[in-house]
Scaffold this motif. Sequence first.
Motif, PDB file in Angstrom:
ATOM      1  N   ALA A  43      16.809  39.867  40.137  1.00 45.11           N
ATOM      2  CA  ALA A  43      18.177  39.544  39.733  1.00 45.11           C
ATOM      3  C   ALA A  43      18.866  38.738  40.825  1.00 45.11           C
ATOM      4  N   GLU A  44      19.909  38.033  40.413  1.00 44.35           N
ATOM      5  CA  GLU A  44      20.822  37.384  41.355  1.00 44.35           C
ATOM      6  C   GLU A  44      22.121  38.185  41.345  1.00 44.35           C
ATOM      7  N   PHE A  45      22.528  38.652  42.513  1.00 45.99           N
ATOM      8  CA  PHE A  45      23.770  39.406  42.658  1.00 45.99           C
ATOM      9  C   PHE A  45      24.845  38.461  43.180  1.00 45.99           C
ATOM     10  N   ARG A  46      25.882  38.245  42.369  1.00 48.96           N
ATOM     11  CA  ARG A  46      26.953  37.308  42.709  1.00 48.96           C
ATOM     12  C   ARG A  46      28.187  38.111  43.123  1.00 48.96           C
ATOM     13  N   PHE A  47      28.504  38.052  44.422  1.00 46.73           N
ATOM     14  CA  PHE A  47      29.641  38.804  44.955  1.00 46.73           C
ATOM     15  C   PHE A  47      30.937  38.098  44.566  1.00 46.73           C
ATOM     16  N   VAL A  48      31.820  38.817  43.875  1.00 44.96           N
ATOM     17  CA  VAL A  48      33.096  38.260  43.422  1.00 44.96           C
ATOM     18  C   VAL A  48      34.213  38.977  44.185  1.00 44.96           C
ATOM     19  N   PRO A  49      35.053  38.255  44.936  1.00 47.63           N
ATOM     20  CA  PRO A  49      36.124  38.884  45.717  1.00 47.63           C
ATOM     21  C   PRO A  49      37.034  39.751  44.859  1.00 47.63           C
ATOM     22  N   LEU A  50      37.609  40.770  45.475  1.00 50.48           N
ATOM     23  CA  LEU A  50      38.379  41.770  44.753  1.00 50.48           C
ATOM     24  C   LEU A  50      39.648  41.204  44.136  1.00 50.48           C
ATOM     25  N   PHE A  51      40.162  40.078  44.665  1.00 50.76           N
ATOM     26  CA  PHE A  51      41.416  39.561  44.118  1.00 50.76           C
ATOM     27  C   PHE A  51      41.246  38.926  42.740  1.00 50.76           C
ATOM     28  N   PHE A  52      40.019  38.948  42.182  1.00 51.16           N
ATOM     29  CA  PHE A  52      39.800  38.493  40.810  1.00 51.16           C
ATOM     30  C   PHE A  52      39.872  39.645  39.807  1.00 51.16           C
ATOM     31  N   PHE A  53      40.242  40.855  40.256  1.00 51.76           N
ATOM     32  CA  PHE A  53      40.171  42.014  39.380  1.00 51.76           C
ATOM     33  C   PHE A  53      41.483  42.786  39.374  1.00 51.76           C
ATOM     34  N   GLU A  54      41.633  43.630  38.347  1.00 51.35           N
ATOM     35  CA  GLU A  54      42.722  44.603  38.313  1.00 51.35           C
ATOM     36  C   GLU A  54      42.147  45.941  37.865  1.00 51.35           C
ATOM     37  N   ASN A  55      42.927  47.007  38.061  1.00 47.49           N
ATOM     38  CA  ASN A  55      42.429  48.353  37.787  1.00 47.49           C
ATOM     39  C   ASN A  55      43.504  49.196  37.102  1.00 47.49           C
ATOM     40  N   LYS A  56      44.215  48.587  36.147  1.00 50.79           N
ATOM     41  CA  LYS A  56      45.361  49.252  35.524  1.00 50.79           C
ATOM     42  C   LYS A  56      44.958  50.348  34.545  1.00 50.79           C
ATOM     43  N   GLU A  57      43.752  50.303  33.999  1.00 54.95           N
ATOM     44  CA  GLU A  57      43.326  51.266  32.986  1.00 54.95           C
ATOM     45  C   GLU A  57      42.276  52.232  33.506  1.00 54.95           C
ATOM     46  N   GLY A  58      42.158  52.334  34.821  1.00 54.59           N
ATOM     47  CA  GLY A  58      41.181  53.258  35.390  1.00 54.59           C
ATOM     48  C   GLY A  58      39.788  52.689  35.519  1.00 54.59           C
ATOM     49  N   ARG A  59      39.566  51.471  35.033  1.00 50.17           N
ATOM     50  CA  ARG A  59      38.288  50.774  35.175  1.00 50.17           C
ATOM     51  C   ARG A  59      38.578  49.327  35.549  1.00 50.17           C
ATOM     52  N   LEU A  60      37.791  48.789  36.454  1.00 51.92           N
ATOM     53  CA  LEU A  60      38.021  47.417  36.895  1.00 51.92           C
ATOM     54  C   LEU A  60      37.843  46.445  35.729  1.00 51.92           C
ATOM     55  N   GLN A  61      38.715  45.437  35.704  1.00 51.28           N
ATOM     56  CA  GLN A  61      38.613  44.366  34.729  1.00 51.28           C
ATOM     57  C   GLN A  61      38.710  43.030  35.449  1.00 51.28           C
ATOM     58  N   TYR A  62      37.860  42.086  35.014  1.00 51.55           N
ATOM     59  CA  TYR A  62      37.903  40.738  35.570  1.00 51.55           C
ATOM     60  C   TYR A  62      39.054  39.979  34.934  1.00 51.55           C
ATOM     61  N   ILE A  63      39.851  39.290  35.762  1.00 55.38           N
ATOM     62  CA  ILE A  63      40.972  38.514  35.262  1.00 55.38           C
ATOM     63  C   ILE A  63      40.545  37.051  35.222  1.00 55.38           C
ATOM     64  N   GLY A  64      40.354  36.518  34.034  1.00 51.51           N
ATOM     65  CA  GLY A  64      39.944  35.134  33.859  1.00 51.51           C
ATOM     66  C   GLY A  64      40.989  34.353  33.109  1.00 51.51           C
ATOM     67  N   GLY A  65      41.899  33.688  33.803  1.00 54.12           N
ATOM     68  CA  GLY A  65      42.994  32.983  33.141  1.00 54.12           C
ATOM     69  C   GLY A  65      43.920  33.975  32.459  1.00 54.12           C
ATOM     70  N   ASP A  66      44.049  33.862  31.140  1.00 51.19           N
ATOM     71  CA  ASP A  66      44.879  34.781  30.367  1.00 51.19           C
ATOM     72  C   ASP A  66      44.083  35.953  29.816  1.00 51.19           C
ATOM     73  N   LYS A  67      42.788  35.991  30.094  1.00 49.25           N
ATOM     74  CA  LYS A  67      41.931  37.033  29.525  1.00 49.25           C
ATOM     75  C   LYS A  67      41.596  38.105  30.566  1.00 49.25           C
ATOM     76  N   LYS A  68      41.435  39.335  30.078  1.00 47.44           N
ATOM     77  CA  LYS A  68      40.976  40.442  30.905  1.00 47.44           C
ATOM     78  C   LYS A  68      39.654  40.923  30.333  1.00 47.44           C
ATOM     79  N   ILE A  69      38.617  40.861  31.148  1.00 50.06           N
ATOM     80  CA  ILE A  69      37.271  41.148  30.672  1.00 50.06           C
ATOM     81  C   ILE A  69      36.784  42.455  31.287  1.00 50.06           C
ATOM     82  N   PRO A  70      36.542  43.502  30.480  1.00 51.30           N
ATOM     83  CA  PRO A  70      35.991  44.753  31.015  1.00 51.30           C
ATOM     84  C   PRO A  70      34.603  44.518  31.607  1.00 51.30           C
ATOM     85  N   LEU A  71      34.267  45.274  32.630  1.00 50.28           N
ATOM     86  CA  LEU A  71      32.989  45.102  33.312  1.00 50.28           C
ATOM     87  C   LEU A  71      31.944  46.023  32.689  1.00 50.28           C
TER      88      LEU A  71
END
Length: 222
Positions: free
Chosen positions: A145-173
């Motif tokens: 596998a390729e492991f791609r490290f993504v800095p923490l400032f691309f995420f939020e944790n408002k629902e108890g699980r990290l979500q990726y913030i991509g523009g206007d979209k929030k993508i569950p991990l």
Amino acid sequence: YLTAFRQDSLSRLRWNPIRSLTPASLARILDDFHAGNLKQAALIWDAIERRDDLLQGVISKRKKAIARLPWEILTLDNSEEAMRQKFLLEQFYNNLQCVNAYDENERGGVPLLIRQMMDAVGKRYAVHEVVFKPFTQHSKRFLTAEFRFVPLFFFENKEGRLQYIGGDKKIPLKSDEWLITTGDGLMESCSIAYLFKHLPLRDWLIYCERNGMPGVKGITNA
């Protein structure tokens, strides 16, 4: 996820998060972090790690000390199935690739992966996107596998699980697509210590700049 456009826009909009930092603003940012808004705290902690004379050395040494340790795959028994699993896992880890998605010049293998995972000790979380890749060796197919490290400032944790913030979209991990490492989050207390160490130093430098030079005395025969 981290497209070239997003990298370019972030680089253009990048601001110095510690230039106007005050006790009140830091308290608000730390409260926001615990409420799930991770971006500002992550940016501040990243800047402090790079600029504080003590933390830069201590954090770097701690990460590298773990990454330099030898590693091995251990089995619970010596059965044929256990040895086969051990061999497949060794092939996986010996051939994996690790890259910083925000700065793709940073590449490596298992040591880099461990060093990036150690970021969770300071920032509470470290996140890798996992891209599985099959490969062939001696006419046999294996998986790595390729492991791609993504800095923490691309995420939020408002629902108890990290979500990726991509523009206007929030993508569950998804668990089969992301590796999330958790740690103590020591940068919260370190950022408070940093602020109260540097505020008086900043005031001292301003005073020296204004009053450190002798006044000008002019004499004429007028």
